[in-house]
Design an enzyme around this catalytic site. Structure first.
Site, PDB file in Angstrom:
ATOM      1  N   GLU A  89       0.836  -1.199   0.000  1.00 12.31           N
ATOM      2  CA  GLU A  89       0.000   0.000   0.000  1.00 12.31           C
ATOM      3  C   GLU A  89       0.874   1.254   0.000  1.00 12.31           C
ATOM      4  OE1 GLU A  89      -2.993  -0.550   3.045  1.00 12.31           O
ATOM      5  OE2 GLU A  89      -3.791  -2.310   2.030  1.00 12.31           O
TER       6      GLU A  89
ATOM      7  N   PRO B 220       4.358   5.425   6.008  1.00 15.57           N
ATOM      8  CA  PRO B 220       3.881   4.562   7.107  1.00 15.57           C
ATOM      9  C   PRO B 220       2.706   3.666   6.726  1.00 15.57           C
ATOM     10  CG  PRO B 220       3.976   6.889   7.770  1.00 15.57           C
ATOM     11  CD  PRO B 220       4.243   6.847   6.303  1.00 15.57           C
ATOM     12  N   ASN B 221       2.669   2.505   7.330  1.00 14.83           N
ATOM     13  CA  ASN B 221       1.573   1.556   7.116  1.00 14.83           C
ATOM     14  C   ASN B 221       1.359   0.762   8.404  1.00 14.83           C
ATOM     15  OD1 ASN B 221       0.349  -1.184   6.008  1.00 14.83           O
ATOM     16  ND2 ASN B 221       0.002   0.404   4.491  1.00 14.83           N
TER      17      ASN B 221
ATOM     18  N   HIS C 143     -18.217  -9.434   5.735  1.00 13.67           N
ATOM     19  CA  HIS C 143     -16.888  -8.861   5.955  1.00 13.67           C
ATOM     20  C   HIS C 143     -16.185  -9.569   7.101  1.00 13.67           C
ATOM     21  CE1 HIS C 143     -14.030  -5.522   7.342  1.00 13.67           C
ATOM     22  NE2 HIS C 143     -13.574  -5.993   6.207  1.00 13.67           N
ATOM     23  N   HIS C 144     -14.993 -10.071   6.836  1.00 11.60           N
ATOM     24  CA  HIS C 144     -14.159 -10.684   7.871  1.00 11.60           C
ATOM     25  C   HIS C 144     -12.850  -9.923   7.992  1.00 11.60           C
ATOM     26  CE1 HIS C 144     -16.110 -14.934   7.168  1.00 11.60           C
ATOM     27  NE2 HIS C 144     -16.893 -14.136   7.885  1.00 11.60           N
ATOM     28  N   GLU C 145     -12.799  -8.945   8.873  1.00  8.79           N
ATOM     29  CA  GLU C 145     -11.504  -8.352   9.205  1.00  8.79           C
ATOM     30  C   GLU C 145     -10.858  -9.310  10.201  1.00  8.79           C
ATOM     31  OE1 GLU C 145      -9.447  -5.629   8.288  1.00  8.79           O
ATOM     32  OE2 GLU C 145      -8.243  -6.945   9.560  1.00  8.79           O
TER      33      GLU C 145
ATOM     34  N   HIS D  65      -8.373  -8.439   1.080  1.00 13.72           N
ATOM     35  CA  HIS D  65      -7.600  -7.200   1.258  1.00 13.72           C
ATOM     36  C   HIS D  65      -6.372  -7.485   2.119  1.00 13.72           C
ATOM     37  CE1 HIS D  65     -10.277  -3.717  -0.099  1.00 13.72           C
ATOM     38  NE2 HIS D  65     -10.726  -4.819  -0.674  1.00 13.72           N
TER      39      HIS D  65
ATOM     40  N   GLU E 161      -9.241   3.910  -0.642  1.00 13.08           N
ATOM     41  CA  GLU E 161      -9.268   4.285   0.779  1.00 13.08           C
ATOM     42  C   GLU E 161      -8.198   5.328   1.115  1.00 13.08           C
ATOM     43  OE1 GLU E 161      -8.655   0.755   3.117  1.00 13.08           O
ATOM     44  OE2 GLU E 161      -6.692   0.354   2.280  1.00 13.08           O
TER      45      GLU E 161
HETATM   46  C1  NOJ Z   1      -8.546  -2.164   5.179  1.00  6.00           C
HETATM   47  C2  NOJ Z   1      -9.353  -2.443   3.963  1.00  6.00           C
HETATM   48  O1  NOJ Z   1      -8.616  -2.162   2.805  1.00  6.00           O
HETATM   49  C3  NOJ Z   1     -10.607  -1.618   4.036  1.00  6.00           C
HETATM   50  O2  NOJ Z   1     -11.346  -1.760   2.852  1.00  6.00           O
HETATM   51  C4  NOJ Z   1     -11.388  -2.024   5.251  1.00  6.00           C
HETATM   52  O3  NOJ Z   1     -12.513  -1.207   5.352  1.00  6.00           O
HETATM   53  C5  NOJ Z   1     -10.550  -1.878   6.504  1.00  6.00           C
HETATM   54  N1  NOJ Z   1      -9.299  -2.542   6.351  1.00  6.00           N
HETATM   55  C6  NOJ Z   1     -11.232  -2.450   7.718  1.00  6.00           C
HETATM   56  O4  NOJ Z   1     -11.279  -3.835   7.656  1.00  6.00           O
HETATM   57 CA    CA Z   2      -6.103  -1.893   2.741  1.00  8.10          CA
END
Ligand code: NOJ
Ligand code: CA
Length: 713
Positions: A185, A206-207, A426-428, A496, A521
Site C-alpha cells: 500500500e 507509514p503503514n 466482511h471478515h476483518e 484485502h 481508501e
Molecule cells: C482495510 C481495507 O482495505 C478496508 O477496505 C477495510 O474497510 C478496513 N481494512 C477495515 O477492515
Molecule cells: Ca487496505
C-alpha cells in the site's frame, strides 16, 4: 573439451593466436551447451546456457534487442549445498502448445494459450541431485520455473534464497514500490533504476504493518521502460506453497535478483519434492498496450479445478464502507476501550450513536442497491470486536459470527433477498491468521445459513503469530486454504491486505477480487497521486483484478467529516472511467447514496457499465501518463470506453473502429468540463450524446487528473 588437450594446443601457439583460439573454444563450448527457443511469432528468443562452472543461465531478446542479458539461475539452500552451480545438462525437451480456453469471468471471452517450451534437466554430479528449468516462450513474453522431481538426495529442503537474475540491458525507467514483506500500500515511484536508492526512504510511507528490507528492493509486478522504448513487466504466476518474490536491484549493473519473503525464523521456503516454484514472468513489447492486453500470467496458471462454476458471478456493489473510511461513521458500536470480547456484554453497554452498520441504515443501502440494479451491499462493522484490535496484536478479537445488537442478521438478509440483493460478508481478521482459521468453518457455515455468497477478508496489521509476514509461504498457504474452503461452501472471496495476485483466479475463479495495492481508501488517508490509476494497470493489475473501489463523486472528504482534509485526486468524470480502466469482476460504487442522489445523471454510467466482458481493446496507453480502454459487455451489443490521464491533462484521440461495421450506436460521453481539475474543480463535468459508427473519430479533452467514460449502446 578436455582441459589437458586445450593446454597442449595452446603452448604450441603464439600469444595472439592463443587468445583467438581460446575465445573460439569458449564460443564453441557455449554454443554446444546453449539452446534457444523462439516465441510462436519468432520475435522473442530465449537462450539457455551453462557457464563453465556449471551455472545455469538464460537470456532473452525481443526483435533482436536484448531484454535480459545473461542472467543466472538457481537456489541457495539452508542446510544443503546450493543449487546454483556444478550442473550438467542431462537432457532437454522442446514442445509446442496451442489452445484456447474460456475464463469464468474476464476481460475477453476466449484466451489463446500458445507457447513454445524448453525444459532443461540439470544434474549436479557432486550431490546426485536433479532440477529442471522449464521455459515457456509466448508472443507476449517468457515464463519459467524450477521443478524439483522427487529423489532420494532432494526429498525435503529449506530455501535460504532463490537466486534468479533478471539482468536488464540498461538504466530503465521503473514504476516501483518499496520492497516490503507486509504491504504494497505504497504510492508508485517513477524513476530510473539508478535513482531508486536515493528515493527509497521517502517512498517508504507509514503503514499498519510494514517490513521494508533493503535500499534497492522493489516489489512485483515491476513495470520498466527502456530508453529505446521497450516495455518490460516482471512478476510471477501461480504462487502456491511458496513465498512471494521481491526483486533486489544491483544498481551498478542493473541486475535484479529474486528476494523471497522470509517466515518467522527467516526461512524462505520449506519444500518437499516433487515440487515446483511459481513461474517467473517477463512480459515484453515495444507497445505499451500489449502489456495491458497480455494474458501470460493467466496462461501460466492451471485450468480451473471447479466442475461447477455457476455460483461464481461478477458483482457490482455498494457498501456501508466509505462513511467509515472518511470518519463520518464508525465500525464499532461503542466507544469502550480496552475490552475483551469474551467479557463484554454489548447489550448492556452504551452505543456510541455513530455505528454505521445498524438495521435502519443498512436497509437504506439495500433499498438504494435494489432501486439502481446493484447486486450486493457490503456491510463492514456488523460484528463484535471492533472497539479493541488495531495495533494490539491480539490473538483473539473477532469470532466472525456474533453481530452487534443493532445488526439483525436474519432480518437484514431476509430484507435483502426480498429485493434480490445480497449482503457481502466482511471478515476483518486483524491479521490473526490462527484465530481466523480456528473460526473459519463456523464462519462459512454461518454465511451459508444466512444467505451470504461472498466475503471480503482483511489482514490489517502485523500477522499473528508475530514474526510471520503477509507474503511468506506459511501465510500464503493460509490465503490458499481460505480460498479453497470458501469454494467448498460456494463462497466468493475478495482479499484485502493479502498477497498480490498471480493469476490464481484461473484455477480458483472464486477469487473475484484482491486489494494488494493502494486503493481508493488512501484518498481519505492523505491521497493517491493523480497518476496512480495510469500506473496500476501496468503493475498491480498484471496479476489479477483489484477491488479499487472507485466512484467517489464527493471528492472533498471534509464534506463527510470536517476533521478530514484529504481529497480524492481525480475529477468526477475520471471516477467513471475507472470502471473500465481498472478491470475487475467485482466493482464497487463506493460513494454514499446521498451523494449519488445529487448526481443521478453521472451515476447513470455506473448503473450501465458492465462488470464482465467479451472483448477488450487498449486504444492508447503510456504508463504514468494515460490509458484508454474499450470493452464489449459480455453477451451484449454494448461497448464502454474509459480514459484516465495524469496531472498534466491531455487530449485523447481515438477512433471507434472496434465497433462492428455498418451499425449505428448512441454514445453517451461523460467527460471533464473545460475548466475541470482534480483539485480545483473536480466536479465540473459534461454529458453529451452523439451518434457513432465504426468510422467515428473522437477527440476528447481530459482535464488534469481527469478522464472520460463513454457508453455505446
Ligand atoms: C482495510 C481495507 O482495505 C478496508 O477496505 C477495510 O474497510 C478496513 N481494512 C477495515 O477492515
Ligand atoms: Ca487496505
Amino acid at each position: 573439451m578436455k582441459h589437458s588437450s586445450f593446454s597442449l594446443l595452446a603452448i604450441t601457439l603464439g600469444r595472439a593466436s592463443r587468445t583467438v583460439l581460446f575465445l573460439g573454444l569458449c564460443l564453441l563450448w557455449q554454443t554446444t551447451q546453449a539452446q534457444s527457443v523462439k516465441s510462436p511469432n519468432g520475435q522473442l528468443t530465449l537462450t539457455f546456457a551453462l557457464q563453465a562452472d556449471g551455472v545455469p543461465t538464460y537470456q532473452l531478446t525481443y526483435k533482436g534487442r536484448p531484454v535480459l542479458k545473461t542472467s543466472t539461475l538457481g537456489l541457495e539452500l539452508k542446510t544443503a549445498p546450493s543449487l546454483t552451480n556444478g550442473f550438467a545438462v542431462a537432457g532437454t525437451k522442446t514442445a509446442t502448445f496451442n489452445e484456447t480456453w474460456q475464463p469464468v469471468w474476464g476481460e475477453v471471452k476466449t484466451i489463446r494459450n500458445h507457447y513454445n517450451e524448453l525444459a532443461v534437466t540439470l544434474t549436479q554430479a557432486t550431490s546426485s541431485r536433479t532440477m529442471l528449468v522449464r521455459f515457456r516462450v509466448f508472443d507476449d513474453g517468457l515464463g519459467f520455473r524450477y521443478e524439483f522431481p522427487r529423489q532420494p538426495k532432494l526429498d525435503y529442503f529449506t530455501i535460504k534464497e532463490e537466486r534468479t537474475q533478471f539482468a536488464l540491458a540498461g538504466d530503465h525507467k521503473a514504476f516501483w514500490l518499496p520492497g516490503d514483506y507486509d504491504t504494497q500500500e505504497y504510492s508508485t515511484v517513477t524513476s530510473n533504476l539508478s535513482e531508486i536508492r536515493g528515493k527509497m526512504k521517502a517512498a517508504t510511507t507509514p503503514n499498519a504493518s510494514q517490513t521494508p528490507f533493503s535500499a534497492t528492493g522493489v516489489q512485483t509486478p515491476l513495470m520498466l521502460k527502456s530508453k529505446d522504448g521497450l516495455y518490460i513487466n516482471i512478476h510471477e504466476a501461480a504462487l502456491i506453497d511458496y513465498s512471494a518474490m521481491h526483486l533486489e536491484l544491483d544498481d551498478k549493473n542493473f541486475v535484479l535478483e529474486s528476494h523471497l519473503t522470509p517466515d518467522a525464523v527467516g526461512d524462505k521456503g520449506l519444500i518437499q519434492t516433487p515440487a515446483n516454484s511459481p513461474w517467473r514472468t517477463v512480459i515484453v513489447s515495444d507497445k505499451a498496450g500489449d502489456i495491458l492486453e497480455s494474458k501470460l500470467v493467466l496462461n501460466l496458471n492451471e485450468p480451473t479445478k471447479f466442475k461447477d462454476t455457476s455460483w461464481i458471478k461478477p458483482v457490482k456493489y455498494v457498501g456501508v464502507w466509505w462513511e467509515m473510511i472518511t470518519g463520518k461513521s464508525t465500525w464499532s458500536y461503542t466507544n469502550q476501550e480496552n475490552i475483551k470480547l469474551d467479557s463484554i456484554d454489548y447489550s448492556k453497554v452504551k452505543p456510541n450513536g455513530t455505528h454505521g452498520a445498524n438495521n435502519a441504515h443498512v436497509k437504506e443501502y439495500i433499498d438504494f442497491a435494489a432501486k439502481h440494479g446493484f447486486d450486493a451491499v457490503l456491510v463492514e462493522g456488523w460484528n463484535t470486536g471492533w472497539e479493541d484490535w488495531f495495533g494490539k496484536h491480539k490473538d483473539y478479537v473477532f469470532d466472525f459470527v456474533t453481530p452487534y445488537p443493532d445488526f439483525d442478521v436474519v432480518e437484514l438478509n431476509r430484507y435483502a433477498a426480498s429485493k434480490n440483493v445480497k449482503i457481502i460478508m466482511h471478515h476483518e481478521t486483524s491479521g490473526s491468521v490462527r484465530n481466523y482459521e480456528r473460526h473459519l468453518d463456523s464462519a462459512f457455515q454461518f454465511m451459508n445459513k444466512y444467505g451470504y455468497n461472498a466475503v471480503k477478508t482483511g489482514y490489517v496489521g502485523d500477522i499473528v503469530p508475530l514474526g510471520h509476514h503477509h507474503y511468506d509461504q506459511w501465510v500464503n498457504n493460509h490465503y490458499q486454504y481460505v480460498l479453497e474452503k470458501a469454494a467448498e461452501h460456494k463462497i466468493m472471496v475478495n482479499g484485502h491486505e493479502a498477497v498480490r495476485p498471480t493469476g490464481l483466479a484461473r484455477t480458483y475463479p472464486n477469487l473475484i477480487g484482491n486489494e494488494a495495492a493502494r486503493g481508493t481508501e488512501y484518498e481519505a488517508f492523505g491521497g493517491n497521486n493523480a497518476d496512480h490509476t495510469t500506473i496500476l494497470p501496468f503493475t498491480r493489475l498484471i496479476g489479477g483484478p483489484m477491488d479499487y473501489t472507485p466512484g467517489i463523486f464527493q471528492t472533498k472528504v471534509s464534506a463527510y467529516n470536517p476533521q478530514n482534509t484529504s481529497f480524492v485526486h481525480s475529477t468526477l468524470a475520471r471516477q467513471l472511467a475507472l470502471y473500465v480502466t481498472m478491470y475487475s469482476p467485482l466493482q464497487m460504487a463506493a460513494d454514499l447514496p446521498e451523494t449519488y442522489n445529487k448526481f443521478l445523471d453521472a451515476f447513470q454510467f455506473i448503473k450501465d457499465v458492465a462488470v464482465d466482458w467479451d472483448d477488450t481493446k487498449v486504444l492508447e496507453a503510456e504508463p504514468g501518463d494515460y490509458i484508454t480502454y474499450a470493452r464489449k459487455a459480455k453477451g451484449q451489443d454494448k461497448w464502454f470506453v474509459g480514459s484516465t490521464c495524469d496531472e498534466q491533462g491531455r487530449t485523447s484521440k481515438i477512433n471507434l473502429s472496434f465497433l462492428p461495421v455498418g451499425k449505428k450506436y448512441t454514445a453517451t460521453i461523460y467527460a471533464d468540463a473545460k475548466n475541470a481539475h482534480y483539485e480545483k474543480n473536480p466536479q465540473a463535468y459534461q454529458i453529451r450524446k452523439v451518434s457513432v459508427t465504426n468510422k467515428t473519430k473522437l477527440s476528447q479533452l481530459c482535464a488534469p487528473g481527469g478522464g472520460y467514460a463513454i457508453s455505446i449502446m
